[in-house]
Design a protein around this motif. Structure first.
Motif, short mmCIF file in Angstrom:
data_model
loop_
_atom_site.label_atom_id
_atom_site.label_comp_id
_atom_site.label_asym_id
_atom_site.label_seq_id
_atom_site.Cartn_x
_atom_site.Cartn_y
_atom_site.Cartn_z
N HIS A 81 3.82 -17.91 -13.33
CA HIS A 81 5.18 -18.23 -13.77
C HIS A 81 5.82 -19.38 -12.97
N PHE A 82 5.00 -20.07 -12.19
CA PHE A 82 5.45 -21.31 -11.54
C PHE A 82 4.75 -22.49 -12.20
N LYS A 83 5.50 -23.55 -12.47
CA LYS A 83 4.92 -24.79 -12.97
C LYS A 83 4.59 -25.68 -11.77
N ILE A 84 3.49 -26.41 -11.89
CA ILE A 84 3.14 -27.37 -10.84
C ILE A 84 3.33 -28.77 -11.43
N LEU A 85 4.20 -29.56 -10.80
CA LEU A 85 4.51 -30.89 -11.33
C LEU A 85 4.00 -31.96 -10.37
N PHE A 86 3.34 -32.96 -10.93
CA PHE A 86 2.88 -34.10 -10.13
C PHE A 86 3.83 -35.26 -10.42
N VAL A 188 14.87 -22.87 -2.02
CA VAL A 188 14.19 -24.16 -2.23
C VAL A 188 13.62 -24.58 -0.89
N ILE A 189 12.34 -24.87 -0.86
CA ILE A 189 11.77 -25.31 0.43
C ILE A 189 11.18 -26.71 0.33
N ASP A 190 11.48 -27.50 1.37
CA ASP A 190 10.80 -28.78 1.56
C ASP A 190 9.64 -28.46 2.50
N LYS A 204 9.26 -15.10 -2.48
CA LYS A 204 10.52 -15.47 -1.82
C LYS A 204 11.00 -16.87 -2.22
N VAL A 205 10.23 -17.56 -3.05
CA VAL A 205 10.50 -18.98 -3.29
C VAL A 205 10.88 -19.24 -4.75
N GLY A 206 11.88 -20.13 -4.96
CA GLY A 206 12.20 -20.58 -6.31
C GLY A 206 11.58 -21.93 -6.61
N LEU A 207 11.62 -22.81 -5.61
CA LEU A 207 11.07 -24.15 -5.78
C LEU A 207 10.57 -24.66 -4.44
N PRO A 218 -2.85 -39.68 -0.26
CA PRO A 218 -2.07 -40.90 -0.05
C PRO A 218 -0.62 -40.75 -0.48
N ALA A 219 0.27 -41.54 0.13
CA ALA A 219 1.68 -41.56 -0.26
C ALA A 219 1.79 -42.00 -1.72
N GLY A 220 2.83 -41.53 -2.37
CA GLY A 220 3.06 -41.94 -3.76
C GLY A 220 3.06 -40.77 -4.70
N LEU A 221 2.43 -39.68 -4.30
CA LEU A 221 2.42 -38.45 -5.11
C LEU A 221 3.37 -37.43 -4.47
N THR A 222 4.13 -36.77 -5.31
CA THR A 222 4.98 -35.68 -4.82
C THR A 222 4.66 -34.45 -5.67
N ILE A 223 4.40 -33.33 -5.04
CA ILE A 223 4.11 -32.12 -5.81
C ILE A 223 5.33 -31.20 -5.77
N VAL A 224 5.71 -30.71 -6.95
CA VAL A 224 6.82 -29.77 -7.05
C VAL A 224 6.27 -28.48 -7.68
N VAL A 225 6.59 -27.36 -7.06
CA VAL A 225 6.20 -26.06 -7.61
C VAL A 225 7.51 -25.36 -7.96
N VAL A 226 7.70 -25.07 -9.24
CA VAL A 226 9.01 -24.55 -9.63
C VAL A 226 8.87 -23.34 -10.55
#
Ligand code: PMP
Length: 383
Positions: A81-86, A188-190, A204-207, A218-226
């Motif tokens: 139930h979490f989406k992984i976004l690149f 929300v955690i960084d 315990k995590v929402g995002l 490498p820099a340039g990709l950010t992963i978000v789990v929401v």
């Protein structure tokens, strides 16, 4: 490039061994991974194209993307139930993208534990009513604020925590359980600078978001789990390419994703999967190794009369170890001698000075041992 220009005698001397790179990010990448990427640079798996040259909509790249996504989910046991976004934009862009997607322009609680959470708080204030629920600033950010002291708002749309402060070397070792603290607000955690170094309790995590350039690639990709139920409330000012729901609906292909970064991430995920430590594998194996690496380094610093680390022991980061010389006039000499020994990028962040050893997943135990030997030797010569 002539070897002289590289500024590293160790590297120049026959290249018998790679130097150990303690950069806080972009950071060291396992040599096996770099070699594999080099081998595949101009022709990926015999398809006649390098990954950088492929359409993100072609079957070759789609298979690279799906592989990376499923490995990331598997390595961190991320529930369905979490989406992984690149995405693109890095951690700083997420400081705006998160409130634009989750705040509903209402109240948001921030826990200030160092420079990165401070930056998140200031940026979010442009989009919502950002509040400081706790701060360890008065300790010089040498502590992680104790959850029992947090003053959470009953109206908060979410609570933001930076779980590893890369500059101050402060780590949140146990994620707070917001429910048991009387709030339904999602956490929300960084986790940019310790992602994949330890397991995550997703209940315990929402995002969670992470820039790639420390433990992922490498820099340039950010992963978000929401968490899926948090999607669909973006403010109208939110750019479409940063609307989590739009990105999720389009499997991270609404705009062109950072394709090469995703490919490299996939190679690193495979490397992580192969890691072994006693009877543990993958992230658990790295967690054990990271704990040992950090223990040895902190013990060496604490035992020294010349080097010191100011962070309270229970909040010390396993990834970023800032340390200071008793005599700062020797800082430049320390860096010079360290470079000559093949111990690179140990200079501390300009905002705090001193030194910092970032010992991410890809830093082997041998690198930490080499640093410890160097600390002892430097102390015996120059203290
Ligand atoms: N958060 C943390 C914890 C970081 O360490 C960093 C970068 N060092 C950022 C956010 C910002 O990342 P970026 O420079 O990719 O925007």
């Amino acid at each position: 490039m002539r070897s002289q220009q590289r500024g590293c005698a160790f590297f120049n001397s026959q290249r018998l061994m790679r130097p150990f790179n303690f950069s806080a990010g972009p950071a060291t990448i396992p040599l096996e991974v770099l070699n594999q990427a080099a081998k595949e640079m101009s022709d990926w798996h015999g398809c006649g194209m390098g990954v950088m040259e492929m359409s993100h909509r072609g079957k070759e790249f789609i298979s690279i993307y799906e592989h990376a996504e499923s490995l990331f989910r598997e390595l961190l046991s991320i529930p369905e139930h979490f989406k992984i976004l690149f995405m693109q934009g890095g951690g700083l862009a997420e400081n705006a993208i998160v409130p634009m997607n989750l705040s509903r322009a209402g109240e948001v609680d921030f826990i200030l534990s160092g420079s990165w959470s401070e930056k998140s708080f200031k940026e979010a204030a442009r989009y919502c009513s950002a509040q400081i629920a706790a701060s360890s600033q008065s300790s010089g950010f040498h502590e992680f604020p104790d959850p029992s002291t947090w003053q959470l708002s009953s109206k908060a749309q979410y609570v933001h925590v930076c779980t590893n402060e890369t500059i101050h070397g402060v780590e949140c070792n146990t994620l707070p359980d917001l429910k048991s603290m009387g709030t339904e607000a999602p956490l929300v955690i960084d986790f940019s600078s310790h992602v994949l170094s330890r397991t995550v309790d997703w209940s315990k995590v929402g995002l969670a978001f992470a820039g790639a350039q420390k433990n992922i690639g490498p820099a340039g990709l950010t992963i978000v789990v929401v968490r899926e139920d948090l999607l669909g409330h973006a403010l109208s000012v939110c750019p479409s390419a940063f609307n989590y729901q739009t990105v999720a609906k389009n499997q991270s292909m609404y705009n062109t994703p950072p394709t090469y970064g995703i490919y490299m991430a996939g190679l690193i995920f495979e490397w992580i999967k192969q890691q072994r430590e006693d009877d543990s594998t993958g992230v658990l194996a790295l967690q054990k190794r990271n704990a040992l690496k950090a223990k040895l380094l902190y013990e060496a610093i604490d035992a020294s009369a010349f080097f010191s680390n100011p962070v309270s022991p229970k909040a010390r980061s396993l990834m970023n170890v800032p340390f200071f010389l008793k005599d700062p006039s020797k800082d430049a000499l320390f860096i010079q001698r360290a470079n000559e020994r093949g111990l690179l990028q140990l200079k501390g962040h300009k905002s705090v000075g001193g030194m910092r050893a970032s010992i991410y997943n890809a830093m082997p135990l041998e690198g930490v041992q080499a640093l410890i030997s160097f600390l002892k030797e430097f102390e015996s010569h120059f203290a």
